[in-house]
Design a protein around this motif. Structure first.
Motif, short mmCIF file in Angstrom:
data_model
loop_
_atom_site.label_atom_id
_atom_site.label_comp_id
_atom_site.label_asym_id
_atom_site.label_seq_id
_atom_site.Cartn_x
_atom_site.Cartn_y
_atom_site.Cartn_z
N THR A 34 9.61 28.92 -62.39
CA THR A 34 10.97 29.43 -62.55
C THR A 34 11.72 29.30 -61.23
OG1 THR A 34 10.32 31.70 -62.00
CG2 THR A 34 10.31 31.08 -64.35
N VAL A 35 13.01 29.05 -61.33
CA VAL A 35 13.89 29.01 -60.17
C VAL A 35 15.16 29.78 -60.55
CG1 VAL A 35 15.27 27.58 -58.63
CG2 VAL A 35 13.01 26.80 -59.34
N GLY A 36 15.48 30.80 -59.77
CA GLY A 36 16.67 31.57 -60.05
C GLY A 36 16.65 32.25 -61.40
N GLY A 37 15.46 32.62 -61.87
CA GLY A 37 15.34 33.25 -63.16
C GLY A 37 15.35 32.28 -64.32
N VAL A 91 20.24 28.08 -55.18
CA VAL A 91 20.49 28.82 -56.42
C VAL A 91 21.83 29.52 -56.29
CG1 VAL A 91 19.69 30.67 -57.93
CG2 VAL A 91 18.02 29.16 -56.83
N VAL A 92 22.70 29.32 -57.29
CA VAL A 92 24.03 29.92 -57.24
C VAL A 92 24.26 30.78 -58.49
CG1 VAL A 92 24.98 28.06 -55.86
CG2 VAL A 92 25.16 27.95 -58.36
N PRO A 93 25.11 31.80 -58.40
CA PRO A 93 25.41 32.62 -59.58
C PRO A 93 26.29 31.88 -60.57
CG PRO A 93 26.73 33.31 -57.71
CD PRO A 93 25.76 32.30 -57.18
N GLN A 94 26.35 32.41 -61.78
CA GLN A 94 27.14 31.76 -62.83
C GLN A 94 28.63 31.75 -62.49
OE1 GLN A 94 26.05 33.17 -66.68
NE2 GLN A 94 27.48 31.85 -67.79
N SER A 95 29.05 32.64 -61.62
CA SER A 95 30.46 32.72 -61.25
C SER A 95 30.90 31.68 -60.22
CB SER A 95 30.76 34.12 -60.68
OG SER A 95 29.95 34.38 -59.54
N THR A 96 29.97 30.86 -59.75
CA THR A 96 30.29 29.87 -58.72
C THR A 96 31.35 28.89 -59.21
OG1 THR A 96 28.07 30.02 -57.78
CG2 THR A 96 29.34 28.06 -57.24
N ALA A 97 32.33 28.64 -58.39
CA ALA A 97 33.42 27.74 -58.76
C ALA A 97 32.94 26.29 -58.87
CB ALA A 97 34.54 27.83 -57.73
N ASN A 98 33.50 25.58 -59.81
CA ASN A 98 33.21 24.15 -59.96
C ASN A 98 34.00 23.36 -58.92
OD1 ASN A 98 31.41 24.17 -62.18
ND2 ASN A 98 33.12 24.52 -63.57
N ARG A 133 20.21 11.97 -48.81
CA ARG A 133 21.21 13.03 -48.86
C ARG A 133 21.29 13.67 -50.26
NH1 ARG A 133 24.60 13.63 -44.55
NH2 ARG A 133 26.08 14.71 -45.94
N HIS A 134 20.14 14.05 -50.79
CA HIS A 134 20.14 14.74 -52.08
C HIS A 134 20.70 16.14 -51.95
CE1 HIS A 134 16.76 11.80 -53.13
NE2 HIS A 134 17.69 11.60 -54.05
N VAL A 135 21.40 16.58 -52.97
CA VAL A 135 21.89 17.95 -53.08
C VAL A 135 21.44 18.47 -54.44
CG1 VAL A 135 23.90 19.45 -53.24
CG2 VAL A 135 23.87 17.60 -51.57
N LEU A 136 20.73 19.61 -54.45
CA LEU A 136 20.16 20.17 -55.68
C LEU A 136 20.64 21.61 -55.82
CD1 LEU A 136 18.30 17.72 -55.07
CD2 LEU A 136 16.36 19.13 -55.72
N VAL A 137 21.21 21.94 -56.97
CA VAL A 137 21.72 23.29 -57.21
C VAL A 137 21.33 23.75 -58.61
CG1 VAL A 137 23.81 24.67 -57.58
CG2 VAL A 137 23.66 23.14 -55.60
N VAL A 138 20.75 24.94 -58.70
CA VAL A 138 20.46 25.59 -59.98
C VAL A 138 21.46 26.72 -60.17
CG1 VAL A 138 18.81 26.96 -61.30
CG2 VAL A 138 18.00 25.04 -59.91
N CYS A 143 21.43 28.18 -66.48
CA CYS A 143 20.17 27.47 -66.26
C CYS A 143 20.34 25.95 -66.36
CB CYS A 143 19.09 27.96 -67.21
SG CYS A 143 18.55 29.66 -66.81
N HIS A 144 21.37 25.48 -65.67
CA HIS A 144 21.56 24.05 -65.51
C HIS A 144 21.24 23.67 -64.07
CE1 HIS A 144 23.75 22.36 -69.18
NE2 HIS A 144 23.31 23.56 -69.53
N LEU A 145 20.70 22.49 -63.92
CA LEU A 145 20.35 21.94 -62.61
C LEU A 145 21.28 20.78 -62.33
CD1 LEU A 145 18.48 21.24 -60.15
CD2 LEU A 145 17.02 19.99 -61.79
N TYR A 146 21.94 20.83 -61.19
CA TYR A 146 22.87 19.78 -60.80
C TYR A 146 22.29 19.05 -59.59
CZ TYR A 146 25.95 22.48 -63.80
OH TYR A 146 26.48 23.15 -64.88
N GLU A 147 22.19 17.73 -59.70
CA GLU A 147 21.60 16.94 -58.62
C GLU A 147 22.51 15.77 -58.25
OE1 GLU A 147 16.86 17.87 -59.30
OE2 GLU A 147 17.59 15.87 -59.88
N LEU A 148 22.74 15.62 -56.96
CA LEU A 148 23.54 14.52 -56.43
C LEU A 148 22.69 13.67 -55.50
CD1 LEU A 148 26.82 16.41 -55.38
CD2 LEU A 148 26.38 15.22 -57.56
#
Length: 315
Positions: A34-37, A91-98, A133-138, A143-148
């Motif tokens: 688990t990551v970030g719940g 790991v970011v909260p659901q309120s994080t701006a796009n 230069r990977h960027v990974l955010v959950v 519970c979506h994972l965003y990868e650049l």
């Protein structure tokens, strides 16, 4: 694409049913990472599949010899206590701006933004890195994972400029479209294959690991969907090839962080995910890693591994 995995899993279900019929209680399934719940992919996902009993590939010896360069290389942790070593994630909260995403290379194979990736998100190798230069955010909640991949924060246009980007639903087994890439050359998600400090300190890794090899052939094995090789040499590993540490390899000399990693490699193995140095396994950036402990991994020879059969090569 999951035919081979499905067949092996079906066999496991049948054996479990037989055990129950005979009055034996089957062991409970292992806890998922688990990551970030958020559970990292479904329990039956390829990354979470126990391959310790899978059959050895008929091409195993040839693959190992090709990767191993006649025994000249050994396992190597591609992570450590250095703050710029390894692949970071946030790991970011659901309120994080796009934030807007501008694709600079593989936009036609990327998921459209915007993504909830803060401008301050850590970049692999550090802000001045010239590498992947990977960027990974959950994102918690969704519970979506965003990868650049090859990502740069553009202060002028207040957006991320990246070669490629993918929005992964961690509750789904969905793969990338065939022949399309991701932030990884094999079209795989990166985060599920990282060695993470919290898992190691808890004493168990319940998933396969990501690793790199220098040369690959033109082809891939599911769950990979993409390749970068042009070679038709059948001894070169395809993207998605899965290896495991042989059951006979003695783990009694190992301890600590390295023992947890090697134990996972016997049960879940590791998957060819990108081109890079041979036998380099990927881990998350964390200053708490014990480099002296991790150096034990550098004593493990490539010949201690074998390739397992997880499906046909696709072209």
């Amino acid at each position: 694409m999951y035919t081979r995995f499905a067949a092996n899993l079906a066999m496991g279900i049948a054996l479990t049913t037989m055990a129950a019929t005979c009055g034996h209680n089957p062991p409970p399934p292992p806890a998922r990472a688990t990551v970030g719940g958020c559970a990292v992919l479904p329990a039956d996902n390829a990354w979470n599949t126990d391959i310790s009993k899978f059959p050895v590939s008929s091409g195993s010896a040839a693959y190992i010899s090709e990767i191993d360069n006649s025994g000249a290389t050994k396992l190597h942790p591609d992570f450590g206590s250095n703050a710029t070593y390894g692949i970071p994630y946030l790991v970011v909260p659901q309120s994080t701006a796009n934030e807007p995403i501008n694709y600079t290379n593989y936009g036609d194979e990327s998921d459209p933004g915007p993504f909830p990736i803060p401008p301050s998100a850590p970049v692999e190798g550090g802000a001045s890195s010239t590498g992947d230069r990977h960027v990974l955010v959950v994102q918690q909640g969704t519970c979506h994972l965003y990868e650049l991949g090859r990502a740069f924060w553009n202060t002028t246009h207040t957006r991320w400029d990246a070669d490629v980007g993918v929005n992964w639903d961690l509750s789904s087994n969905a793969l990338r479209p065939l022949h399309e890439t991701s932030a990884d050359a094999a079209g795989l998600p990166i985060l599920p294959g990282l060695v993470r400090y919290d898992e190691v300190t808890a004493g168990v890794i319940n998933h396969a690991l990501r690793f790199t090899v220098e040369q690959t052939q033109h082809g891939f094995i599911a769950p990979a969907t993409h390749d970068t090789g042009s070679s038709t040499d059948p001894t070169r590993p395809p993207m998605g090839l899965r290896l495991r540490l042989k059951a006979s390899f003695d783990l009694t000399p190992f301890h600590g962080e390295s023992l947890v990693v090697l134990t996972a490699l016997k049960k879940y193995g590791m998957i060819v995910a990108d081109n890079g140095s041979n036998w380099y396994i990927s881990g998350a950036t964390d200053s708490r890693w014990n480099d002296d402990d991790l150096n034990q991994l550098k004593t493990v020879p490539g010949t201690a591994f074998e390739v397992v059969n997880t499906g046909a090569i696709q072209h």
